[in-house]
Design a protein around this motif. Structure first.
Motif, mmCIF file in Angstrom:
data_model
loop_
_atom_site.group_PDB
_atom_site.id
_atom_site.type_symbol
_atom_site.label_atom_id
_atom_site.label_comp_id
_atom_site.label_asym_id
_atom_site.label_seq_id
_atom_site.Cartn_x
_atom_site.Cartn_y
_atom_site.Cartn_z
ATOM 1 N N GLU A 135 0.812 -1.214 0.000
ATOM 2 C CA GLU A 135 0.000 0.000 0.000
ATOM 3 C C GLU A 135 0.848 1.269 0.000
ATOM 4 O OE1 GLU A 135 -3.210 0.445 -0.319
ATOM 5 O OE2 GLU A 135 -3.634 -1.679 -0.494
ATOM 6 N N ASP A 136 2.112 1.153 0.427
ATOM 7 C CA ASP A 136 2.981 2.332 0.514
ATOM 8 C C ASP A 136 3.913 2.483 -0.682
ATOM 9 O OD1 ASP A 136 1.938 3.137 2.950
ATOM 10 O OD2 ASP A 136 3.367 1.918 4.103
ATOM 11 N N ARG A 137 3.915 1.514 -1.585
ATOM 12 C CA ARG A 137 4.806 1.600 -2.735
ATOM 13 C C ARG A 137 4.318 2.658 -3.720
ATOM 14 N NH1 ARG A 137 4.863 -4.862 -3.295
ATOM 15 N NH2 ARG A 137 6.371 -5.302 -1.626
ATOM 16 N N PRO A 138 5.235 3.490 -4.241
ATOM 17 C CA PRO A 138 4.814 4.483 -5.234
ATOM 18 C C PRO A 138 4.432 3.812 -6.544
ATOM 19 C CG PRO A 138 7.197 4.480 -4.999
ATOM 20 C CD PRO A 138 6.667 3.584 -3.920
ATOM 21 N N PRO A 139 3.545 4.407 -7.327
ATOM 22 C CA PRO A 139 3.152 3.817 -8.614
ATOM 23 C C PRO A 139 4.365 3.648 -9.520
ATOM 24 C CG PRO A 139 1.703 5.629 -8.015
ATOM 25 C CD PRO A 139 2.847 5.669 -7.054
ATOM 26 N N PRO A 140 4.455 2.559 -10.253
ATOM 27 C CA PRO A 140 5.625 2.333 -11.111
ATOM 28 C C PRO A 140 5.586 3.214 -12.353
ATOM 29 C CG PRO A 140 4.011 0.610 -11.472
ATOM 30 C CD PRO A 140 3.484 1.452 -10.344
ATOM 31 N N PRO A 141 6.713 3.801 -12.742
ATOM 32 C CA PRO A 141 6.723 4.634 -13.952
ATOM 33 C C PRO A 141 6.524 3.828 -15.227
ATOM 34 C CG PRO A 141 8.928 4.375 -13.070
ATOM 35 C CD PRO A 141 8.002 3.784 -12.056
ATOM 36 N N VAL A 142 6.652 2.498 -15.126
ATOM 37 C CA VAL A 142 6.486 1.659 -16.314
ATOM 38 C C VAL A 142 5.082 1.043 -16.383
ATOM 39 C CG1 VAL A 142 8.919 1.132 -16.630
ATOM 40 C CG2 VAL A 142 7.574 -0.234 -15.025
ATOM 41 N N LEU A 143 4.154 1.574 -15.629
ATOM 42 C CA LEU A 143 2.781 1.076 -15.667
ATOM 43 C C LEU A 143 2.223 1.156 -17.084
ATOM 44 C CD1 LEU A 143 0.428 0.120 -13.738
ATOM 45 C CD2 LEU A 143 -0.359 2.495 -13.810
ATOM 46 N N ASN A 144 1.597 0.053 -17.535
ATOM 47 C CA ASN A 144 0.967 -0.028 -18.854
ATOM 48 C C ASN A 144 1.952 0.047 -20.024
ATOM 49 O OD1 ASN A 144 -1.781 -0.418 -18.093
ATOM 50 N ND2 ASN A 144 -1.909 1.756 -17.571
ATOM 51 N N THR A 145 3.213 -0.354 -19.775
ATOM 52 C CA THR A 145 4.178 -0.395 -20.879
ATOM 53 C C THR A 145 4.350 -1.795 -21.452
ATOM 54 O OG1 THR A 145 6.038 -0.692 -19.345
ATOM 55 C CG2 THR A 145 5.460 1.579 -19.979
ATOM 56 N N CYS A 146 3.746 -2.818 -20.819
ATOM 57 C CA CYS A 146 3.740 -4.176 -21.358
ATOM 58 C C CYS A 146 2.567 -4.923 -20.724
ATOM 59 C CB CYS A 146 5.061 -4.905 -21.101
ATOM 60 S SG CYS A 146 5.294 -5.429 -19.398
ATOM 61 N N HIS A 147 2.254 -6.120 -21.235
ATOM 62 C CA HIS A 147 1.057 -6.812 -20.772
ATOM 63 C C HIS A 147 1.161 -7.215 -19.310
ATOM 64 C CE1 HIS A 147 2.150 -11.174 -20.509
ATOM 65 N NE2 HIS A 147 3.193 -10.743 -21.174
ATOM 66 N N ALA A 148 2.372 -7.554 -18.835
ATOM 67 C CA ALA A 148 2.521 -7.962 -17.440
ATOM 68 C C ALA A 148 2.323 -6.791 -16.478
ATOM 69 C CB ALA A 148 3.884 -8.590 -17.217
ATOM 70 N N SER A 158 0.264 -4.223 -17.115
ATOM 71 C CA SER A 158 -1.022 -3.577 -17.348
ATOM 72 C C SER A 158 -1.671 -3.262 -16.006
ATOM 73 C CB SER A 158 -1.929 -4.508 -18.163
ATOM 74 O OG SER A 158 -3.243 -4.029 -18.182
ATOM 75 N N SER A 159 -2.375 -2.155 -15.922
ATOM 76 C CA SER A 159 -2.961 -1.750 -14.642
ATOM 77 C C SER A 159 -4.013 -2.740 -14.138
ATOM 78 C CB SER A 159 -3.580 -0.351 -14.764
ATOM 79 O OG SER A 159 -4.621 -0.349 -15.718
ATOM 80 N N ASP A 160 -4.477 -3.652 -15.013
ATOM 81 C CA ASP A 160 -5.453 -4.649 -14.564
ATOM 82 C C ASP A 160 -4.851 -6.046 -14.431
ATOM 83 O OD1 ASP A 160 -5.077 -5.258 -17.217
ATOM 84 O OD2 ASP A 160 -7.207 -5.211 -17.757
ATOM 85 N N SER A 161 -3.503 -6.124 -14.375
ATOM 86 C CA SER A 161 -2.856 -7.432 -14.294
ATOM 87 C C SER A 161 -2.703 -7.892 -12.848
ATOM 88 C CB SER A 161 -1.472 -7.378 -14.945
ATOM 89 O OG SER A 161 -0.542 -6.709 -14.095
ATOM 90 N N ALA A 162 -2.482 -9.201 -12.689
ATOM 91 C CA ALA A 162 -2.272 -9.767 -11.359
ATOM 92 C C ALA A 162 -0.998 -9.235 -10.722
ATOM 93 C CB ALA A 162 -2.219 -11.288 -11.446
ATOM 94 N N VAL A 163 0.011 -8.907 -11.548
ATOM 95 C CA VAL A 163 1.263 -8.367 -11.022
ATOM 96 C C VAL A 163 1.026 -7.025 -10.353
ATOM 97 C CG1 VAL A 163 3.556 -7.512 -11.645
ATOM 98 C CG2 VAL A 163 2.672 -9.598 -12.707
ATOM 99 N N VAL A 164 0.304 -6.149 -11.056
ATOM 100 C CA VAL A 164 0.022 -4.816 -10.503
ATOM 101 C C VAL A 164 -0.892 -4.925 -9.286
ATOM 102 C CG1 VAL A 164 -1.082 -2.583 -10.984
ATOM 103 C CG2 VAL A 164 0.450 -3.623 -12.676
ATOM 104 N N LYS A 165 -1.848 -5.838 -9.338
ATOM 105 C CA LYS A 165 -2.757 -6.025 -8.195
ATOM 106 C C LYS A 165 -1.971 -6.371 -6.931
ATOM 107 C CE LYS A 165 -6.695 -8.771 -6.590
ATOM 108 N NZ LYS A 165 -7.636 -9.862 -6.917
ATOM 109 N N LYS A 166 -0.950 -7.199 -7.077
ATOM 110 C CA LYS A 166 -0.179 -7.641 -5.917
ATOM 111 C C LYS A 166 0.826 -6.596 -5.459
ATOM 112 C CE LYS A 166 2.888 -11.365 -4.355
ATOM 113 N NZ LYS A 166 3.536 -12.640 -4.734
ATOM 114 N N ARG A 167 1.555 -5.998 -6.412
ATOM 115 C CA ARG A 167 2.661 -5.111 -6.039
ATOM 116 C C ARG A 167 2.234 -3.656 -5.842
ATOM 117 N NH1 ARG A 167 7.735 -6.446 -6.019
ATOM 118 N NH2 ARG A 167 8.316 -4.288 -6.475
#
Length: 202
Positions: free
Chosen positions: A153-166, A168-177
């Motif tokens: 919850e404290d991690r800043p948003p990644p600057p590479v958000l939505n730059t590849c399928h893994a 993607s803002s709706d991916s399981a990776v983003v949901k977890k991290r």
């Protein structure tokens, strides 16, 4: 896992590209790249004593970019240790024009503007692609390692958000991290997080 078995064939050409990322003691970053081309057979070349031998480098080129935390280039070092023509190394000084350029959106366009056609060396300009990618891997990789010590919850948003399928803002990776910017189907509506997502996507 290796590729599928090929048909019978013989190797003619090998290109090896290697890159290294360093964090300097002064806080800047050095990103270095080397490109080496070799053939498995000898072939004529007037500028290199009459011939280039098998496994002797046709191209052996180096570049180092020194960048800051905002990816602005502070220093450039370029070397051509092997090339097919004696004239090739004469272009290396032109790459000093990269000083002051920021690596980011428009990078490829800037390279074409500065070094396209007769204004640069095709192979040196190609090498700048993996060097730039290595820079992001080096700098962001360290930042991700530092972020791992924080709660999700404290991690800043990644600057590479939505730059590849893994990523993607709706991916399981983003949901977890990075749950704050997750937009998948089970995302809870929360007005507090919406501005953070909007900042990442714009």
């Amino acid at each position: 896992m290796p590729l599928s078995a090929p048909v019978p064939r013989r190797l003619l050409h090998r290109r090896i590209v290697q890159c290294w990322g360093y964090h300097r003691d002064d806080g800047l970053w050095d990103i270095e790249g080397q490109m080496v081309d070799t053939k498995t057979y000898p072939f004529p070349n007037e500028d290199r004593g009459g011939a280039i031998q098998a496994e002797e480098p046709l191209h052996d080129m180096w570049i180092r970019l020194t960048v800051d935390d905002q990816f602005c280039i502070h220093g450039v070092d370029v070397r051509t240790d092997a090339a097919p023509f004696g004239l090739c190394p004469a272009i290396v000084s032109r790459y000093q024009q990269l000083i002051g350029v920021r690596i980011g959106p428009g990078w490829s366009l800037k390279l074409r503007e500065l070094f396209g056609g007769v204004r640069g060396c095709t192979h040196m300009t190609e090498l700048l692609g993996p060097v730039a990618t290595t820079m992001f891997q080096t700098v962001y990789g360290q930042r991700y390692d530092e972020d791992d010590a924080k709660s999700a919850e404290d991690r800043p948003p990644p600057p590479v958000l939505n730059t590849c399928h893994a990523l993607s803002s709706d991916s399981a990776v983003v949901k977890k991290r990075w749950p704050k910017v997750y937009t998948g189907p089970d995302r809870e509506t929360d007005k507090h997080y919406r501005p953070l997502l909007d900042d990442c996507l714009t």
